[in-house]
Motif scaffolding. Structure first.
Motif, PDB file in Angstrom:
ATOM      1  N   GLY A 111       1.356  -1.339   0.022  1.00 19.15           N
ATOM      2  CA  GLY A 111       0.230   0.286  -0.143  1.00 19.15           C
ATOM      3  C   GLY A 111       0.832   1.439  -0.524  1.00 19.15           C
ATOM      4  O   GLY A 111       2.407   1.273   0.305  1.00 19.15           O
ATOM      5  N   VAL A 112       0.295   2.651  -0.164  1.00 19.14           N
ATOM      6  CA  VAL A 112       1.286   3.966  -0.190  1.00 19.14           C
ATOM      7  C   VAL A 112       0.182   4.634   0.560  1.00 19.14           C
ATOM      8  O   VAL A 112       0.583   6.330   0.883  1.00 19.14           O
ATOM      9  CB  VAL A 112       0.979   4.599  -1.828  1.00 19.14           C
ATOM     10  N   SER A 113      -1.001   4.325   1.291  1.00 22.28           N
ATOM     11  CA  SER A 113      -1.710   4.791   2.518  1.00 22.28           C
ATOM     12  C   SER A 113      -1.789   4.262   3.563  1.00 22.28           C
ATOM     13  O   SER A 113      -2.039   3.127   3.993  1.00 22.28           O
ATOM     14  CB  SER A 113      -3.000   5.524   1.550  1.00 22.28           C
ATOM     15  N   THR A 114      -1.708   5.144   4.696  1.00 25.08           N
ATOM     16  CA  THR A 114      -2.113   4.604   6.222  1.00 25.08           C
ATOM     17  C   THR A 114      -3.928   4.641   6.288  1.00 25.08           C
ATOM     18  O   THR A 114      -4.225   4.024   7.293  1.00 25.08           O
ATOM     19  CB  THR A 114      -1.398   4.772   7.215  1.00 25.08           C
ATOM     20  N   SER A 115      -4.904   4.724   5.423  1.00 21.03           N
ATOM     21  CA  SER A 115      -5.900   5.301   5.232  1.00 21.03           C
ATOM     22  C   SER A 115      -6.757   3.743   5.354  1.00 21.03           C
ATOM     23  O   SER A 115      -5.647   2.790   5.059  1.00 21.03           O
ATOM     24  CB  SER A 115      -6.244   6.134   4.272  1.00 21.03           C
ATOM     25  N   LYS A 116      -7.606   3.646   6.051  1.00 27.26           N
ATOM     26  CA  LYS A 116      -8.601   2.597   6.091  1.00 27.26           C
ATOM     27  C   LYS A 116      -9.545   2.131   4.496  1.00 27.26           C
ATOM     28  O   LYS A 116      -9.507   3.285   4.096  1.00 27.26           O
ATOM     29  CB  LYS A 116      -9.862   1.916   7.121  1.00 27.26           C
ATOM     30  N   GLY A 130       7.207 -10.449 -12.229  1.00 32.02           N
ATOM     31  CA  GLY A 130       8.658 -10.799 -12.128  1.00 32.02           C
ATOM     32  C   GLY A 130       9.306 -10.996 -11.092  1.00 32.02           C
ATOM     33  O   GLY A 130       8.791  -9.819 -10.741  1.00 32.02           O
ATOM     34  N   ALA A 131      10.370 -11.592 -10.126  1.00 28.62           N
ATOM     35  CA  ALA A 131      11.365 -11.273  -9.364  1.00 28.62           C
ATOM     36  C   ALA A 131      11.593  -9.796  -8.937  1.00 28.62           C
ATOM     37  O   ALA A 131      12.153  -8.984  -9.796  1.00 28.62           O
ATOM     38  CB  ALA A 131      12.263 -12.035  -9.628  1.00 28.62           C
ATOM     39  N   GLY A 132      11.120  -9.464  -7.673  1.00 30.79           N
ATOM     40  CA  GLY A 132      11.274  -8.840  -7.063  1.00 30.79           C
ATOM     41  C   GLY A 132      10.457  -7.180  -7.798  1.00 30.79           C
ATOM     42  O   GLY A 132      10.726  -6.312  -6.850  1.00 30.79           O
ATOM     43  N   ALA A 133       9.211  -7.139  -7.886  1.00 26.66           N
ATOM     44  CA  ALA A 133       8.035  -6.214  -9.095  1.00 26.66           C
ATOM     45  C   ALA A 133       7.131  -6.193  -7.690  1.00 26.66           C
ATOM     46  O   ALA A 133       7.294  -6.768  -6.527  1.00 26.66           O
ATOM     47  CB  ALA A 133       7.418  -6.774  -9.762  1.00 26.66           C
ATOM     48  N   LYS A 134       7.415  -4.526  -7.578  1.00 26.04           N
ATOM     49  CA  LYS A 134       6.408  -3.960  -6.672  1.00 26.04           C
ATOM     50  C   LYS A 134       5.346  -3.002  -7.129  1.00 26.04           C
ATOM     51  O   LYS A 134       5.655  -2.368  -8.135  1.00 26.04           O
ATOM     52  CB  LYS A 134       7.537  -2.515  -5.724  1.00 26.04           C
ATOM     53  N   VAL A 135       4.412  -3.426  -6.329  1.00 24.06           N
ATOM     54  CA  VAL A 135       2.709  -3.088  -7.029  1.00 24.06           C
ATOM     55  C   VAL A 135       1.894  -2.151  -6.180  1.00 24.06           C
ATOM     56  O   VAL A 135       1.949  -3.773  -4.865  1.00 24.06           O
ATOM     57  CB  VAL A 135       2.202  -4.720  -7.749  1.00 24.06           C
ATOM     58  N   LEU A 136       1.926  -0.822  -6.161  1.00 24.37           N
ATOM     59  CA  LEU A 136       1.651  -0.186  -4.932  1.00 24.37           C
ATOM     60  C   LEU A 136       0.655   0.589  -5.080  1.00 24.37           C
ATOM     61  O   LEU A 136       0.592   0.752  -6.225  1.00 24.37           O
ATOM     62  CB  LEU A 136       3.114   0.354  -4.342  1.00 24.37           C
ATOM     63  N   GLY A 137      -0.648   0.881  -4.437  1.00 22.51           N
ATOM     64  CA  GLY A 137      -1.331   1.175  -3.751  1.00 22.51           C
ATOM     65  C   GLY A 137      -2.935   0.173  -4.334  1.00 22.51           C
ATOM     66  O   GLY A 137      -2.213  -1.025  -5.096  1.00 22.51           O
ATOM     67  N   ASN A 138      -3.956   1.204  -4.017  1.00 20.17           N
ATOM     68  CA  ASN A 138      -5.238   0.722  -4.767  1.00 20.17           C
ATOM     69  C   ASN A 138      -5.335   0.722  -6.629  1.00 20.17           C
ATOM     70  O   ASN A 138      -6.059   1.732  -6.741  1.00 20.17           O
ATOM     71  CB  ASN A 138      -6.384   1.418  -4.166  1.00 20.17           C
TER      72      ASN A 138
END
Length: 234
Positions: A111-116, A130-138
């Protein structure tokens, strides 16, 4: 509990079907942390959906200790998901993973947020990460898409696409049934630099002869600035 048992059996069958490195069922006990991480997650998620909180977190913690894979018990994971190698994978609480997804080691679905509320990715069917990928957020990774190794995805990826880079860019559309071949993914930065160099060469050739001496002097001054910068980092 019957559905839970069926899911776990299907997870074991998925490894047998998809991994050519598996030579005997005995290896499943020791060489597949991704499989065992799913095993612990299925149990933790079952308790989580009953409204409990301590037991699923405890089961999840045991699984993380044994496999080095961190899956929040609230994450929704579909059928025939395969976490290959798996060490270092992190899957956040509101992540949704559909069926037939392949995830390699060191992947973060974060995630990229601390909101509920929904703050982690949705991974649709037949996606390869793939290896090492970062998928961030909604965000949503569309059906049949692929994410290249070490890419950082912060925006939606359309269905039937390939996304690579930091931040990730969509390079290709059109469903490709073959597995993600990291060695065939183009080097975008290299291609951009090659284009710029060729473009500069064309512009230099197009300059009037009278202005070429002035350009050469400026180019020499730039080289001195570049050399000073490089030496300052020694």
């Amino acid at each position: 509990m019957i559905n839970l048992v069926k899911l776990i059996k299907e997870d074991f069958a998925t490894v047998k079907r998809n991994d050519p490195a598996l030579h005997s069922p005995f290896e499943l006990l020791f060489n597949y942390p991704g499989l065992w991480a799913l095993f612990f997650h299925r149990i933790a998620h079952w308790f989580y959906m009953m409204g409990l909180r301590f037991i699923p977190r405890f089961v999840s913690a045991v699984g993380m200790f044994l496999t080095m894979i961190d899956i929040h018990p609230g994450a929704k994971i579909g059928r025939r998901v395969f976490i290959d190698h798996g060490v270092g994978v992190v899957i956040g609480e509101t992540t949704v993973i559909a069926d037939n997804v392949l995830i390699y080691q060191q992947v973060t679905l974060g995630g990229v947020s601390t909101s509920k509320g929904k703050r982690h990715p949705t991974i649709e069917e037949n996606v390869v990460i793939g290896a090492g990928a970062k998928v961030l957020g909604n965000i949503t990774i569309g059906m049949n898409s692929k994410v290249g190794a070490n890419s950082v995805v912060v925006k939606d990826v359309p269905a039937d696409s390939t996304a690579i880079g930091i931040p990730a860019r969509v390079l290709k559309r059109g469903y490709d049934k073959t597995p993600l071949s990291h060695n065939k993914i183009p080097d975008v930065n290299k291609e951009i630099f090659e284009y710029l160099l060729k473009r500069i060469e064309v512009l230099e050739d197009a300059l009037p002869k009278g202005k070429q001496e002035s350009v050469k002097k400026k180019d020499h001054d730039l080289e001195e600035i570049y050399d000073n910068f490089i030496h300052s980092m020694d």
